[in-house]
Design a protein around this motif. Structure first.
Motif, PDB file in Angstrom:
ATOM      1  N   UNK A 159      42.528  28.495  48.555  1.00 55.68           N
ATOM      2  CA  UNK A 159      42.360  29.663  49.429  1.00 55.68           C
ATOM      3  C   UNK A 159      43.056  30.876  48.828  1.00 55.68           C
ATOM      4  N   UNK A 160      44.265  30.669  48.292  1.00 51.89           N
ATOM      5  CA  UNK A 160      44.978  31.776  47.649  1.00 51.89           C
ATOM      6  C   UNK A 160      44.208  32.261  46.420  1.00 51.89           C
ATOM      7  N   UNK A 161      43.773  31.321  45.588  1.00 52.23           N
ATOM      8  CA  UNK A 161      42.987  31.691  44.420  1.00 52.23           C
ATOM      9  C   UNK A 161      41.691  32.373  44.809  1.00 52.23           C
ATOM     10  N   UNK A 308      48.067  27.791  37.950  1.00 45.34           N
ATOM     11  CA  UNK A 308      46.744  27.228  38.209  1.00 45.34           C
ATOM     12  C   UNK A 308      46.045  27.929  39.376  1.00 45.34           C
ATOM     13  N   UNK A 309      46.806  28.603  40.216  1.00 48.83           N
ATOM     14  CA  UNK A 309      46.171  29.427  41.247  1.00 48.83           C
ATOM     15  C   UNK A 309      45.391  30.556  40.583  1.00 48.83           C
ATOM     16  N   UNK A 310      46.018  31.174  39.570  1.00 49.72           N
ATOM     17  CA  UNK A 310      45.336  32.236  38.834  1.00 49.72           C
ATOM     18  C   UNK A 310      44.135  31.676  38.080  1.00 49.72           C
ATOM     19  N   UNK A 311      44.309  30.492  37.476  1.00 48.48           N
ATOM     20  CA  UNK A 311      43.197  29.864  36.752  1.00 48.48           C
ATOM     21  C   UNK A 311      42.044  29.550  37.694  1.00 48.48           C
ATOM     22  N   UNK A 312      42.355  29.053  38.883  1.00 46.67           N
ATOM     23  CA  UNK A 312      41.331  28.774  39.882  1.00 46.67           C
ATOM     24  C   UNK A 312      40.616  30.061  40.286  1.00 46.67           C
ATOM     25  N   UNK A 344      31.570  33.596  45.919  1.00 49.31           N
ATOM     26  CA  UNK A 344      32.936  33.161  45.592  1.00 49.31           C
ATOM     27  C   UNK A 344      33.454  32.197  46.647  1.00 49.31           C
ATOM     28  N   UNK A 345      33.215  32.505  47.915  1.00 48.78           N
ATOM     29  CA  UNK A 345      33.670  31.621  48.997  1.00 48.78           C
ATOM     30  C   UNK A 345      33.001  30.253  48.905  1.00 48.78           C
TER      31      UNK A 345
END
Length: 502
Positions: A159-161, A308-312, A344-345
């Protein structure tokens, strides 16, 4: 044609004032106008640095020692592989400022308007698999260390990503810079502890770790392919730079970012594998970090998971662009902000639905899919780079990339044949988790298929392109540039005329 395209673009406009007020990126697969271009080459580097700055890369470092290489030989093999593989990935960066378009749309020049479906399918599968793997590794790793709920962790990460992916291009660069400045000092402290002998672990036996030829070349090949996996998304994150951005500086920026972070963490992974007999990268970072001082392991684990949040986020952002490129092949649509957000969602939902309920049951399948996709990426990057640097030399008719009746055609046999012949040439040399070609086995498991694919596809495409009518293309380029000069910042990309729709 010019009038048709210009009027078509002007029919599909967003309110300029709304664009300026919104914190959410309004673009998707549309052309970025000169007025919207901003930034400098070296501000791009942190995003590509963070793309490899997680325990996912640390795990890659386990390969060498697991196959019998010493830490020194494993790092050497990785460095040589990254030196070459990152070279091909980084050169895609130059295409973004020149064309102002996402990476996959640019491939229409080599494969044709409809022929690019091959590239779309490949890249979509690759980055959907990446998102699933990121989710599973993060959720299960943090659950094992902190006894947190894997479902809760997966939801928070995705959700954050997803929110960053929805916010769009500039926000992804900003969060990458923040994560870069927060996490690099932490890993630097840990690295100093490793070098100085304060990170614990046991000294590996020299009888178990030395030089093994097949292992050396396996690590070399894996490392070379690792950054090539980023090739289909590079221009997604450089397309907002000014058109006159120095290609040399930009390529160097991406090369340094992606290359240094990958080598740094692969080296740490090799050390952890040899000294901790590690099999789980996140757990190994946690244990070794605590050997430096109490609680540091938890900080390292959380920092690695945060990347990994950024990667996601970047994976989901690029999946949306790739999917919309695919839709554009069959149905004319207005590439609005709302549509990009919706896709995206859905992408984030797919990551969660596949990863959380099935976990370990799909991790091997996802990993195998990634191996196959990396295999399929090699002939594409060869064709794409050969076209950009040696055939058309950066001269493209942007408006013609949005119509099957333009100068690039509906199907381009040159790119398609060069791609598939290169792919076929790779098969006998391939060494994949689920398949080994006869020549790969004959070479003792040494995988040189990527090198074969690069050579065959690039040489064939160059030879095939000797018959291109470059004079006609130059006329189309001039026509396109004149058309784009009439597009205002509030306009979306010049789309193909109604007559071009299936």
């Amino acid at each position: 044609m010019s009038t048709e395209i210009t009027s078509d673009a002007q029919r599909f406009t967003d309110d300029a004032a709304s664009r300026s007020r919104s914190v959410i990126e309004s673009r998707s697969i549309d052309w970025i106008t000169p007025e919207e271009r901003h930034g400098s080459p070296w501000r791009i580097s942190p995003l590509f640095f963070i793309a490899n700055w997680s325990f996912f890369t640390v795990a890659l470092g386990f390969t060498g020692p697991a196959l019998g290489l010493s830490v020194g030989w494993a790092i050497t093999a990785s460095a040589l592989g990254l030196l070459i593989g990152t070279f091909f990935m980084a050169f895609h960066a130059a295409q973004g400022p020149r064309l102002g378009l996402p990476q996959i749309i640019q491939s229409r020049a080599q494969f044709g308007f409809y022929g690019v479906v091959v590239v779309v399918a490949m890249s979509l599968t690759c980055y959907l698999a990446f998102g699933v793997v990121y989710t599973i590794l993060t959720a299960q790793g943090l659950a094992q260390i902190f006894n947190w709920s894997p479902v809760a962790v997966g939801l928070v990460v995705n959700i954050t990503g997803g929110l960053f992916a929805i916010a769009g291009h500039d926000h992804l660069h900003r969060i990458s810079q923040i994560v870069f400045y927060v996490t690099v000092p932490l890993v630097a402290i840990f690295s100093v502890a490793v070098v100085s002998g304060h990170a614990g672990g046991e000294t590996p036996s020299s009888a178990e770790h030395g030089f093994v030829t097949s292992a050396f070349f396996t690590v070399f090949a894996v490392s070379a392919a690792y950054n090539i996996a980023l090739a289909p998304i590079v221009s997604d994150y450089t397309r907002y730079l000014p058109a006159k951005t120095s290609s040399r500086s930009l390529v160097a920026s991406v090369y340094v970012g992606a290359g240094i972070s990958a080598l740094w963490l692969i080296a740490l992974g090799a050390w952890l594998s040899a000294h901790y007999n590690a099999t789980d990268a996140l757990v190994a970072l946690h244990d070794a970090g605590n050997a430096v001082f109490s609680g540091f392991g938890a900080v390292l684990a959380l920092a690695s998971a945060a990347t990994l949040i950024v990667c996601t986020a970047t994976a989901a952002y690029s999946v949306a662009l790739q999917f919309l490129t695919g839709v554009d092949l069959v149905k004319r649509f207005r590439p609005t902000r709302t549509l990009r957000i919706a896709v995206t969602a859905v992408t984030i939902a797919i990551y969660l639905v596949v990863a959380l309920p099935f976990g370990d049951h799909v991790i091997n399948a996802a990993s195998n899919a990634l191996s196959l996709m990396l295999f399929l990426l090699v002939p594409w990057t060869a064709v794409n780079l050969t076209d950009y640097f040696f055939v058309r030399r950066g001269e493209y008719a942007v408006t013609d990339l949005f119509t099957p009746h333009g100068v690039y055609g509906a199907w381009s046999w040159r790119g398609i044949v060069a791609y598939f012949v290169g792919f076929a040439a790779m098969i006998p040399f391939a060494v994949l988790p689920f398949f080994a070609g006869p020549l790969g086995e004959l070479l003792g498991g040494i995988d040189i298929s990527w090198l074969v694919g690069l050579l065959v596809s690039s040489v064939l495409y160059f030879l095939f392109s000797r018959g291109l009518d470059r004079d006609a293309e130059r006329v189309a380029v001039q026509h396109s540039d004149a058309t784009l000069d009439t597009v205002e910042p509030a306009d979306v990309t010049p789309h193909r005329p109604a007559a071009d729709v299936l």
